[in-house]
Enzyme design. Sequence first.
Site, PDB file in Angstrom:
ATOM      1  N   CYS A 125      36.855  39.451  27.580  1.00  0.00           N
ATOM      2  CA  CYS A 125      35.768  38.874  28.367  1.00  0.00           C
ATOM      3  C   CYS A 125      34.422  39.292  27.775  1.00  0.00           C
ATOM      4  CB  CYS A 125      35.912  39.251  29.836  1.00  0.00           C
ATOM      5  SG  CYS A 125      34.925  38.194  30.935  1.00  0.00           S
ATOM      6  N   HIS A 224      40.800  37.769  31.339  1.00  0.00           N
ATOM      7  CA  HIS A 224      41.184  39.173  31.525  1.00  0.00           C
ATOM      8  C   HIS A 224      42.710  39.296  31.471  1.00  0.00           C
ATOM      9  CE1 HIS A 224      37.477  41.418  32.648  1.00  0.00           C
ATOM     10  NE2 HIS A 224      37.028  40.192  32.849  1.00  0.00           N
ATOM     11  N   GLU A 226      44.527  41.885  31.219  1.00  0.00           N
ATOM     12  CA  GLU A 226      45.039  43.037  31.962  1.00  0.00           C
ATOM     13  C   GLU A 226      45.362  42.693  33.406  1.00  0.00           C
ATOM     14  OE1 GLU A 226      40.574  43.255  32.733  1.00  0.00           O
ATOM     15  OE2 GLU A 226      41.947  42.502  31.193  1.00  0.00           O
TER      16      GLU A 226
END
Length: 248
Positions: A125, A224, A226
């Site tokens: 990002c 993102h 994660e």
Amino acid sequence: MSSLFSNEPNRCPLIGITGRRFRADRLDVEQRYRAAEFDSHYADFPQRIADAGGLPVQLPYEAAGADVVRRLDGLVISGGQDIHPDTLGDGSPPTDPDSDPRRDAHEIELVRAAVDLNVPVLGICRGLQVLAVALGGSLIADLPQDEIDHRSTGFPVAEETHYVRFITGSTMFEIYGAHAAVNSLHHQAVDRLGGGLAATGWAPDGVVEAIELAGHDVVGVQWHPEWRRKDPIFSWLVRVANTKGGTR
């Protein structure tokens, strides 16, 4: 006796993760501690790297430049606040009160050192935008909310709100195939890419969602990973970091 940083067989590759720094008055702490600063890292990053077989280490601003990058097998430039206008050289006042030129300088220095030392990099990002700026690119300051609201206002962080298509033959295509559904939590984006970088993934509205550096294991993604259910990019990072760690 082996060195602490020797390339021992089957060792976990050491992956550095950047974060942010805030005043402690943003926490529920005693008044006397509130003028101090604290370093903040979302736990999802080390968890995903560890799950993929890497050894995560979180990097404060003082862990800087080539001195730390030489000890790493891979680097994650994590997400977060806007890049400060002073870093971009546009002279406008910051619209994000959390913008921090110290973080910008820290991450830009790490990226440039990693490229020079051939250490794999994953920009996430904001991290994608840092990659672009570090290598001479520029940003769109605020995306219009037309076809896609890239902020995904009102959605959970894991909500996959649009697709990204990837160019055949790219590292992104190798990792994801022709397309992937992704979350979207940003309002800035890449405008002009720096030297050697290429766009390899796009949202349906044409916003650049993935970039790569030719001749290097350096990639950036605008989503993102994660917070996705199981994003394969962390396995990619650990794999290439393990390979590079054994040859440096």
